[in-house]
Design an enzyme around this catalytic site. Structure first.
Site, mmCIF file in Angstrom:
data_model
loop_
_atom_site.group_PDB
_atom_site.id
_atom_site.type_symbol
_atom_site.label_atom_id
_atom_site.label_comp_id
_atom_site.label_asym_id
_atom_site.label_seq_id
_atom_site.Cartn_x
_atom_site.Cartn_y
_atom_site.Cartn_z
ATOM 1 N N ARG A 311 21.160 -1.254 11.914
ATOM 2 C CA ARG A 311 20.586 -1.112 10.570
ATOM 3 C C ARG A 311 21.685 -0.966 9.522
ATOM 4 N NH1 ARG A 311 15.470 0.233 7.876
ATOM 5 N NH2 ARG A 311 14.325 0.017 9.831
ATOM 6 N N GLU A 717 12.669 7.323 3.311
ATOM 7 C CA GLU A 717 14.116 7.149 3.402
ATOM 8 C C GLU A 717 14.771 6.521 2.169
ATOM 9 O OE1 GLU A 717 15.030 6.334 8.042
ATOM 10 O OE2 GLU A 717 13.550 5.017 7.115
#
Length: 764
Positions: A311, A717
């Site tokens: 990621r 997030e």
């Protein structure tokens, strides 16, 4: 509708009065035993002898267990089975559990654990990225590479080039409630586990494996956590398994919680990175090619390091259309705590890398960094180019940042403030101010595709009250309230009529972790599906009773209208019950359109992107390096927000936590591999006084272009990365002391800022 209303958190009053019940608050049955680990004092070596006589005879001790005493599996790893509950022959970091004490009280267990004497044959530990590289100590053979075009050729052909390297530290989760679990043996040999976890199904699986039972014999329940931030995605496995194994051995309920020092020493942190870069660009600042080298400190076990590092690579572009890019990632094994999931899950590390590049280019060209960033944005949907694709081949079709950036720069009075700061700095030899803008483009979905699913169970009782369960866990973020608002909207009733109880693997099976910002997206849609099933059954029955069509039945404002007839929802529920209509249903949802090949680095790993932007102003003191955040302006994209009040709270908290990671939260290990910042006295999280004096947060007026729950967007997030603007603002302030580029490392503590000022001003 109940959605989009700024309702308070469902347990807010319980939180502030101390009445909210966490795992450690659950009344324990008579005879409950308590557990503590004996920990390794060395970072690497072999166990040559264990002397536990004094432990076994310590007051209150009922049992002492070692790796040899594990009945079935000694594994608590979430990935490749490389993480034993208790060290089996070798130890790999200071703080690794070596033996387990079972006693009649928490205190007696801890006292006894300190009496253990273990002999070790010590080996040189790998404690730095350089040491791991030299030893070729890694979790994947060779580096992982994602690329688009020929970056090296593009850079070499560019009119201008910048390059550099910087350190990016890890971060302690510092949830207010520490890790905790309790296991209660059942009369049929099964096990009921209470766990402070973001992933009840993983706890269920690991416990079942450890005590040799099928998953249906293990029930895991999680009412709430006092914070998680990713630190309770896999790190709770050890406590739950230890309690279950001890309960199986003794036949008594067993409970375990870490004291804060033990928690910080035992558990994993955010992955620390070293990021090196080389970027080519034109005189106008237009990017032509970038090369990134990511060195990730994964700690001693793999845990979730591969998807975290993936990621980071997936967010190495952030908001910028880069014609040619090469991203090379090394996942290195060291003798530190096993790094684990943390809010943003690698995305922040990747994003900091490209924002550092943009900052460096702006300094090199002497142009406004906000203007430079806008020149390199992905194109807007209406103007999208054929090559408007990410480095991993996903087309960006929902880019919102052009309008958001213009709105935020205008509302924050960025240009005028930047000019005023420049004038102010000219008259101040020791105090300088800085201002910075940074954008966020964050992908939403689990990159492990099969995790993008959720289930729910909904009951409507004959009195019209509604009970629901879903697979998401509540860690303070307000997920339960949002999902209750979804259910209330589907039935046209007030949220107060909805009751959500603990997440329970006995009610909703095969749950995914509450992570990847997907809690509301997945569970909201699953609850919607269940509610709609019940509502359609009710509508069909009521239409038949009133000689109407099901489509004519309307659920709204606590009432049900059937043609010209109106009844309360309670009356409608009773009528359906008496008509023998099923008022219970399950719901299921899987995210569409996602398809990802992590080996090739190609596909569509994300359903959509969430966007945000922040402007931060800071002040620094050249004599000490001390600094303060003076003001922050944020504009964030939550789509059509399910609950604006909760979303704004998440944005505020995310920003402060992100700024803390990059400015104050420094993890320090000594040369023996011992974590020295293992308590609030030595580890500096942001306090209330560290938040900006002026803190303006606004939601972008829009909705998700994809078909999410009520067209909302995830908000867990993405706001974390808005804190990058604080780090960039410190760089801007340091740059006012001299002509050289500041080249700040992170966290930019007072010491790091002081050193950077010396580098810039004195050329040292």
């Amino acid at each position: 509708m109940s959605v989009s209303k700024p309702l308070p958190h469902d347990a807010a009053d319980l939180h502030v009065t101390g009445a909210a019940r966490y795992v450690d608050d659950i009344p324990t049955p008579a005879g409950t035993l308590h557990l503590a680990f004996g920990l390794s004092p060395i970072a690497r070596g072999h166990i040559t002898g264990m002397h536990l006589h004094d432990v076994q005879h310590s007051p209150g001790v009922a049992a002492v267990m070692t790796a040899k005493g594990m009945p079935f599996s000694n594994d608590v790893s979430p990935s490749i089975h490389d993480e034993p509950l208790l060290a089996a022959g070798t130890v790999n970091y200071v703080g690794q559990p070596v033996f387990l004490v079972v006693a009649d009280s928490h205190r007696n267990a801890r006292i006894a654990a300190r009496k253990g004497k273990v002999d070790y044959s010590e080996e040189p530990a790998l404690l730095t990225l350089d040491a791991a590289l030299a030893a070729d100590s890694r979790f994947e053979e060779g580096p992982r590479i994602y690329q688009k075009g020929d970056a090296a050729a593009a850079i070499d052909a560019a009119p201008r080039i910048v390059e550099g390297s910087f350190e990016l530290g890890g971060q302690e989760h510092f949830y207010l409630e520490g890790q905790a679990a309790m296991a209660w043996p059942q009369e049929d040999g099964g096990m009921h586990v209470f766990s402070s976890t973001q992933h009840p199904t993983e706890i269920q699986h690991k416990v079942a494996d450890a005590i040799g039972l099928p998953m249906h014999a293990v029930r895991v329940e999680t009412r709430r956590m006092g914070g998680g931030f990713g630190g309770k995605e896999s790190q709770g496995n050890a406590l739950a398994v230890a309690c279950a194994v001890a309960a199986r051995l003794t036949g008594k309920p067993c409970k375990m919680r870490y004291d804060r020092d033990d928690d910080m020493v035992i558990t994993g942190k955010r992955h620390a990175f070293r990021i090196s870069y080389r970027a080519g660009f034109g005189d106008d600042g237009q990017l032509q090619g970038i090369e990134f080298l990511h060195l990730a400190d994964c700690g001693w076990a793999q845990d979730l390091s591969l998807p975290v590092a993936d990621r980071a690579m997936l967010h190495a572009d952030n908001a910028y259309l880069i014609p040619s890019i090469h991203i090379e990632s090394h996942r290195l094994r060291t003798n530190r705590q096993s790094a684990t999931a943390y809010r943003g899950f690698g995305g922040p590390q990747g994003m900091v890398g490209i924002e550092r590049v943009m900052d460096h280019i702006a300094h090199d060209l002497g142009i406004d960094p906000a203007e430079l960033r806008q020149r390199n944005y992905y194109t807007a949907p209406a103007e999208a180019k054929p090559d408007n694709t990410t480095p991993y081949g996903m087309e960006v079709t929902d880019f919102e940042l052009h309008g958001m950036t213009a709105d935020l720069l205008r509302s924050s009075d960025y240009a005028a403030r930047k000019a005023a700061i420049a004038e102010w700095n000219k008259t101040q030899p020791h105090l300088k101010r800085g201002i910075a803008f940074s954008p966020v483009k964050f992908g939403i979905s689990f990159t492990l595709t099969h995790l993008n699913q959720a289930g729910a169970l909904v009951h409507v009782y004959q009195d019209g009250s509604v009970h629901l369960n879903h697979g998401g866990t509540e860690m303070g973020q307000g997920l339960f309230q949002k999902v209750a608002q979804v259910a209330a909207s589907r039935f046209g009733i007030a949220p107060e009529k909805i009751k959500i109880t603990a997440t329970d693997t006995g009610k909703v099976p095969n749950t995914s972790a509450t992570a990847a910002s997907s809690g509301s997206d997945l569970n909201g849609m699953a609850v919607k599906a269940a509610c709609d099933t019940i509502r359609d059954r009710m509508a069909e029955h009521l239409a038949l009773q009133h000689q109407a069509r099901p489509g004519d039945v309307v659920f709204k404002n606590g009432q049900v209208r059937v043609g010209q007839d109106i009844m309360t929802f309670d009356q409608a529920a009773m009528a359906c019950y008496q008509g023998r209509v099923s008022l219970s249903a399950t719901g299921f949802y899987k995210t569409p359109k996602v398809e990802w090949d992590r080996i090739k680095g190609q596909g569509r790993p994300f359903y959509y992107f969430a966007y945000g932007a922040a402007v931060t102003e800071v002040a620094v003191d050249a004599l000490t390096g001390e600094n303060r955040i003076l003001r922050c302006d944020i504009l964030h994209d939550a789509g059509a927000s399910l609950n604006p009040a909760l979303d704004v709270g998440q944005i505020e908290g995310g920003y402060v936590q992100g700024a803390g990671w990059l400015t104050t939260e420094e993890l320090v290990w000594d040369d023996a591999g011992r974590l020295r910042t293992h308590a609030p006295s030595t580890y500096k999280i942001p306090a209330c006084s560290d938040r900006p004096d002026v803190f303006n947060v606004k939601l972008w007026d829009g909705q998700n272009r994809e078909d999410t729950i009520y067209r909302s967007k995830a908000v867990g997030e993405p706001p974390f990365m808005l804190g990058i603007s604080a780090w960039l603002a410190l760089s801007d302030a340091v740059a006012a002391f001299g002509p050289a580029y500041p080249a700040l490392n992170a966290p930019a503590t007072a010491e790091e800022v002081w050193r950077a000022i010396r580098r810039v001003r004195d050329g040292i």
